[in-house]
Write a protein that holds these residues in place. Structure first.
Motif, mmCIF file in Angstrom:
data_model
loop_
_atom_site.group_PDB
_atom_site.id
_atom_site.type_symbol
_atom_site.label_atom_id
_atom_site.label_comp_id
_atom_site.label_asym_id
_atom_site.label_seq_id
_atom_site.Cartn_x
_atom_site.Cartn_y
_atom_site.Cartn_z
ATOM 1 N N THR A 25 12.637 7.926 -13.597
ATOM 2 C CA THR A 25 13.648 8.432 -12.666
ATOM 3 C C THR A 25 15.004 7.787 -12.873
ATOM 4 N N PHE A 26 15.033 6.478 -13.126
ATOM 5 C CA PHE A 26 16.287 5.735 -13.145
ATOM 6 C C PHE A 26 16.908 5.612 -14.536
ATOM 7 N N ILE A 27 16.199 6.016 -15.580
ATOM 8 C CA ILE A 27 16.700 5.860 -16.950
ATOM 9 C C ILE A 27 16.724 7.224 -17.639
ATOM 10 N N LEU A 83 0.808 -1.213 0.000
ATOM 11 C CA LEU A 83 0.000 0.000 0.000
ATOM 12 C C LEU A 83 0.845 1.268 0.000
ATOM 13 N N ILE A 84 2.138 1.151 0.241
ATOM 14 C CA ILE A 84 3.009 2.327 0.213
ATOM 15 C C ILE A 84 3.141 2.788 -1.236
ATOM 16 N N PRO A 85 2.809 4.031 -1.554
ATOM 17 C CA PRO A 85 2.840 4.490 -2.952
ATOM 18 C C PRO A 85 4.262 4.575 -3.488
ATOM 19 N N PRO A 86 4.472 4.228 -4.755
ATOM 20 C CA PRO A 86 5.811 4.325 -5.359
ATOM 21 C C PRO A 86 6.368 5.740 -5.363
ATOM 22 N N SER A 87 5.497 6.742 -5.327
ATOM 23 C CA SER A 87 5.965 8.122 -5.321
ATOM 24 C C SER A 87 6.757 8.464 -4.065
ATOM 25 N N GLU A 105 4.699 0.379 -15.719
ATOM 26 C CA GLU A 105 5.318 1.226 -14.700
ATOM 27 C C GLU A 105 5.974 2.456 -15.337
ATOM 28 N N PHE A 106 5.826 3.608 -14.688
ATOM 29 C CA PHE A 106 6.298 4.862 -15.273
ATOM 30 C C PHE A 106 7.279 5.625 -14.380
ATOM 31 N N ILE A 107 6.987 5.735 -13.074
ATOM 32 C CA ILE A 107 7.771 6.617 -12.209
ATOM 33 C C ILE A 107 9.219 6.145 -12.091
ATOM 34 N N VAL A 153 8.804 1.455 -22.960
ATOM 35 C CA VAL A 153 7.768 2.018 -23.827
ATOM 36 C C VAL A 153 6.991 3.164 -23.167
ATOM 37 N N PRO A 154 6.488 3.018 -21.923
ATOM 38 C CA PRO A 154 5.720 4.130 -21.345
ATOM 39 C C PRO A 154 6.507 5.430 -21.264
ATOM 40 N N VAL A 155 7.786 5.347 -20.910
ATOM 41 C CA VAL A 155 8.600 6.555 -20.773
ATOM 42 C C VAL A 155 9.060 7.061 -22.128
ATOM 43 N N GLY A 156 9.474 6.146 -23.013
ATOM 44 C CA GLY A 156 9.963 6.554 -24.322
ATOM 45 C C GLY A 156 8.912 7.288 -25.129
#
Length: 293
Positions: A232-234, A132-136, A226-228, A242-245
């Motif tokens: 952040t790391f790439i 339940l801890i958000p990735p943000s 997954e996007f965040i 794909v989502p980030v590119g």
């Protein structure tokens, strides 16, 4: 005769409830509305991917239909961008992260549910609460760890961080499914001299195939979308997913290349749709087995 007459009246009453007008109001119309709301975004994505730029920018004409379909956006996406590399990166990261997360979740769920040690329920609850801890919130400390390990701008940065949010839910899901397997099977195997490893491999896992497939589909889908963390790391274009590119490379300032964007989204959503279409029965069975417990 009176009982038979009552049964006939009851049957007639049920027939009235299942009449065609009532079916339209209670079944067909809600299903049609649900399908329209659910499928319209996908339909809009498809027609936008095949629309030429002239139709996309035109204020006249029918916005819900394609007059002159074109493959120019797909050509631009596949030959003028790094999209094939993004797709390969997404497949590698998603598959490896899913396998690692499933392996860890199987051992954790089996230990919590089948070994019956003191405090196992509290441990299981803690694992689920970790999901339940958000990735943000997590990506900031994880970024510091990735930098210190020298993994920034590599696939390993994503492969090693994705299990932080995949393992908790997969463990909770498999805990519910392992709980539904009778303990008598395990006790009989122990009496016959089987080890815990043999019980897990030869008895528990074969019976838990629907749960494993359900957890695998969930982990694969979450890794694929997954996007965040990926943002952040790439930083290098050839290592992006794909989502980030799509978002970072197909937007020039305030200019959105909607045709290429929708073409990339369409191609990126097909693998997940194919996976769901093949394993949807196992997915529903696995989720049901976990939730009912």
């Amino acid at each position: 005769m009176s009982k038979k007459k009552d049964d006939q009246l009851e049957t007639q009453g049920m027939d009235f409830l299942q009449s065609m007008p009532r079916r339209w109001v209670t079944i067909y119309l809600p299903l049609i509305i649900f399908l329209i709301v659910l499928l319209f975004p996908f339909y809009w994505m498809v027609i936008t991917a095949f629309k030429p730029d002239g139709e996309l920018l035109s204020q006249s004409g029918n916005p819900f239909w394609v007059i002159a379909p074109t493959l120019a956006h797909f050509k631009k996406l596949l030959f003028d961008t790094q999209y094939p590399a993004w797709l390969l990166n997404t497949v590698i990261v998603s598959v490896v992260s899913t396998v690692v997360s499933l392996a860890a979740s199987v051992f954790a769920a089996y230990a919590i549910e089948r070994l019956r040690f003191q405090g196992s329920k509290q441990v299981g609850l803690g694992i689920f609460l970790a999901y339940l801890i958000p990735p943000s919130i997590l990506f900031i400390p994880l970024a510091a760890i990735v930098f210190k390990l020298g993994l920034f701008d590599t696939r390993w940065a994503l492969i090693l961080t994705y299990p932080t949010f995949l393992i908790p839910f997969c463990t909770w899901l498999l805990m519910g499914y392992f709980r539904s397997i009778p303990y008598e099977l395990e006790e009989c195997a122990l009496i016959d001299g089987a080890t815990r490893w043999e019980i897990l491999v030869k008895i528990i896992l074969p019976l838990a195939v629907p749960g494993l497939i359900s957890a695998g589909i969930f982990a694969f889908t979450l890794s694929w979308n997954e996007f965040i963390y990926a943002l952040t790391f790439i930083s290098s274009s050839e290592v992006k997913t794909v989502p980030v590119g799509i978002v970072t490379e197909l937007v020039d300032g305030d200019v959105y290349h909607w045709g290429a964007l929708m073409a990339g989204a369409l191609l990126g959503s097909l693998p997940v749709a194919v996976v769901y279409s093949f394993f949807v029965e196992y997915y529903v069975s696995g989720m049901t087995g976990a939730v009912k417990e």
